[in-house]
Design a protein around this motif. Structure first.
Motif, PDB file in Angstrom:
ATOM      1  N   ASP A  30       0.805  -1.076  -0.112  1.00 28.82           N
ATOM      2  CA  ASP A  30       0.051   0.052   0.092  1.00 28.82           C
ATOM      3  C   ASP A  30       0.955   1.221  -0.062  1.00 28.82           C
ATOM      4  OD1 ASP A  30       0.906   0.006   2.576  1.00 28.82           O
ATOM      5  OD2 ASP A  30      -1.088  -0.175   3.456  1.00 28.82           O
ATOM      6  N   ALA A  31       0.297   2.261   0.279  1.00 27.30           N
ATOM      7  CA  ALA A  31       0.946   3.523  -0.038  1.00 27.30           C
ATOM      8  C   ALA A  31       1.793   3.907   1.514  1.00 27.30           C
ATOM      9  CB  ALA A  31       0.125   4.729  -0.056  1.00 27.30           C
ATOM     10  N   ARG A  32       2.880   4.637   1.237  1.00 23.90           N
ATOM     11  CA  ARG A  32       3.586   4.871   2.812  1.00 23.90           C
ATOM     12  C   ARG A  32       3.014   6.203   2.900  1.00 23.90           C
ATOM     13  NH1 ARG A  32       8.806   2.585   3.075  1.00 23.90           N
ATOM     14  NH2 ARG A  32       9.402   1.771   1.216  1.00 23.90           N
ATOM     15  N   PRO A  33       2.809   6.457   4.613  1.00 20.27           N
ATOM     16  CA  PRO A  33       2.328   7.685   5.138  1.00 20.27           C
ATOM     17  C   PRO A  33       3.108   8.839   4.148  1.00 20.27           C
ATOM     18  CG  PRO A  33       2.549   6.216   6.813  1.00 20.27           C
ATOM     19  CD  PRO A  33       3.284   5.540   5.480  1.00 20.27           C
ATOM     20  N   TYR A  97       9.033  -7.134  -6.124  1.00 19.10           N
ATOM     21  CA  TYR A  97       7.570  -7.512  -5.888  1.00 19.10           C
ATOM     22  C   TYR A  97       6.858  -6.225  -5.516  1.00 19.10           C
ATOM     23  CZ  TYR A  97       9.393 -12.033  -5.100  1.00 19.10           C
ATOM     24  OH  TYR A  97       9.996 -13.151  -5.075  1.00 19.10           O
ATOM     25  N   ALA A  98       7.503  -5.268  -5.260  1.00 14.45           N
ATOM     26  CA  ALA A  98       6.802  -3.904  -4.912  1.00 14.45           C
ATOM     27  C   ALA A  98       7.825  -2.774  -5.548  1.00 14.45           C
ATOM     28  CB  ALA A  98       6.569  -3.741  -3.554  1.00 14.45           C
ATOM     29  N   ALA A  99       7.457  -1.662  -5.909  1.00 18.21           N
ATOM     30  CA  ALA A  99       8.131  -0.467  -6.385  1.00 18.21           C
ATOM     31  C   ALA A  99       8.909  -0.075  -4.758  1.00 18.21           C
ATOM     32  CB  ALA A  99       7.056   0.562  -6.745  1.00 18.21           C
ATOM     33  N   ALA A 100      10.055   0.572  -4.984  1.00 13.44           N
ATOM     34  CA  ALA A 100      10.768   0.888  -3.715  1.00 13.44           C
ATOM     35  C   ALA A 100       9.855   2.153  -2.925  1.00 13.44           C
ATOM     36  CB  ALA A 100      12.160   1.328  -3.892  1.00 13.44           C
ATOM     37  N   GLY A 101       9.422   2.743  -3.675  1.00 10.51           N
ATOM     38  CA  GLY A 101       8.424   4.164  -3.156  1.00 10.51           C
ATOM     39  C   GLY A 101       7.137   3.499  -2.468  1.00 10.51           C
ATOM     40  N   ALA A 102       6.694   2.284  -2.582  1.00 10.01           N
ATOM     41  CA  ALA A 102       5.569   1.876  -2.044  1.00 10.01           C
ATOM     42  C   ALA A 102       5.903   1.061  -0.717  1.00 10.01           C
ATOM     43  CB  ALA A 102       4.794   0.640  -2.859  1.00 10.01           C
ATOM     44  N   ARG A 103       4.820   0.857   0.111  1.00 15.76           N
ATOM     45  CA  ARG A 103       4.852   0.163   1.493  1.00 15.76           C
ATOM     46  C   ARG A 103       4.649  -1.302   1.334  1.00 15.76           C
ATOM     47  NH1 ARG A 103       1.459   2.371   6.416  1.00 15.76           N
ATOM     48  NH2 ARG A 103       0.057   1.811   5.123  1.00 15.76           N
ATOM     49  N   ALA A 104       5.905  -2.072   1.281  1.00 17.29           N
ATOM     50  CA  ALA A 104       5.694  -3.643   1.394  1.00 17.29           C
ATOM     51  C   ALA A 104       5.473  -4.037   2.849  1.00 17.29           C
ATOM     52  CB  ALA A 104       6.764  -4.224   0.661  1.00 17.29           C
ATOM     53  N   TRP A 105       4.777  -5.333   2.827  1.00 14.77           N
ATOM     54  CA  TRP A 105       4.384  -5.608   4.257  1.00 14.77           C
ATOM     55  C   TRP A 105       5.541  -6.692   4.815  1.00 14.77           C
ATOM     56  CZ3 TRP A 105      -1.327  -6.558   2.947  1.00 14.77           C
ATOM     57  CH2 TRP A 105      -2.002  -5.409   2.295  1.00 14.77           C
TER      58      TRP A 105
END
Length: 203
Positions: A30-33, A97-105
């Motif tokens: 999801d999106a980072r704060p 698996y995720a763009a570095a700017g996104a929040r991975a879990w």
């Protein structure tokens, strides 16, 4: 004193993807704060099923396609929604698996330098491995290149293990991860970041 050697490393692109990695998009992001707040790299290990290497199960877990019936050890992962930005296989191949700017879990319940929820401000890097097996030279080489690319793109100041941001709950990357070898690769590949703190920067 070791002399820093300039090495050409593929750059992270404007959308946060590394061209040197194979791309498999995860739904567990999801999106980072604050998208500009990326200051920490967290190193993990993972081997599936049952700490073994070479199969598709890690990518299947991170992309929501895991067949839990393949091995009894996978039963505990049923319903788990987890991802990482990067996964480095034993031969040095990298999957993203995720763009570095996104929040991975990837970090779960965690804390670093007084800040909780490390997923908010960190990038997760999984190494194919377990707590009982040395990592491969190809993995350290790929991790060094990836670190250099990330440091050139984001304001990263610290690198820690999952065990350091979730002590008592997690043990990875474990005793067989050679932090000294990794630190030396960072120093030689990224001479422009002499202040990077790698584990020894723990308060």
């Amino acid at each position: 004193m070791k002399q820093a050697v300039a090495v050409a490393v593929a750059a992270i692109d404007a959308d946060g993807w590394w061209p040197a990695a194979a791309r498999y998009d995860s739904p567990f992001i999801d999106a980072r704060p604050d998208p500009d707040d990326i200051s920490l790299l967290v190193i993990h290990n993972i081997g599936l099923p049952g700490g073994r290497f070479g199969g598709p199960q890690v990518s299947d877990l991170f992309t929501g396609r895991l067949d839990y019936n393949v091995d009894p050890s996978l039963a505990d992962l049923r319903g788990v929604r987890v991802s990482s930005h990067f996964f480095i296989r034993r031969d040095g191949r990298v999957v993203q698996y995720a763009a570095a700017g996104a929040r991975a879990w990837h970090a779960g319940v965690s804390q670093f330098r007084g800040r909780a929820k490390c997923n908010d401000f960190s990038i997760g890097i999984e190494l194919e491995g377990n707590d009982h097996t040395p990592f491969e030279a190809a993995q350290y080489a790929a991790l060094g290149d990836l670190t250099a690319a990330l440091l050139a793109r984001y304001p990263v100041t610290d690198v820690q293990g999952h065990e350091h941001v979730a002590p008592g709950r997690k043990t990875d990357p474990g005793a067989f991860f050679d932090w000294q070898k990794y630190s030396e690769s960072c120093e030689s590949l990224v001479p422009a970041n002499p202040g990077l703190r790698v584990v020894k920067g723990l308060p």
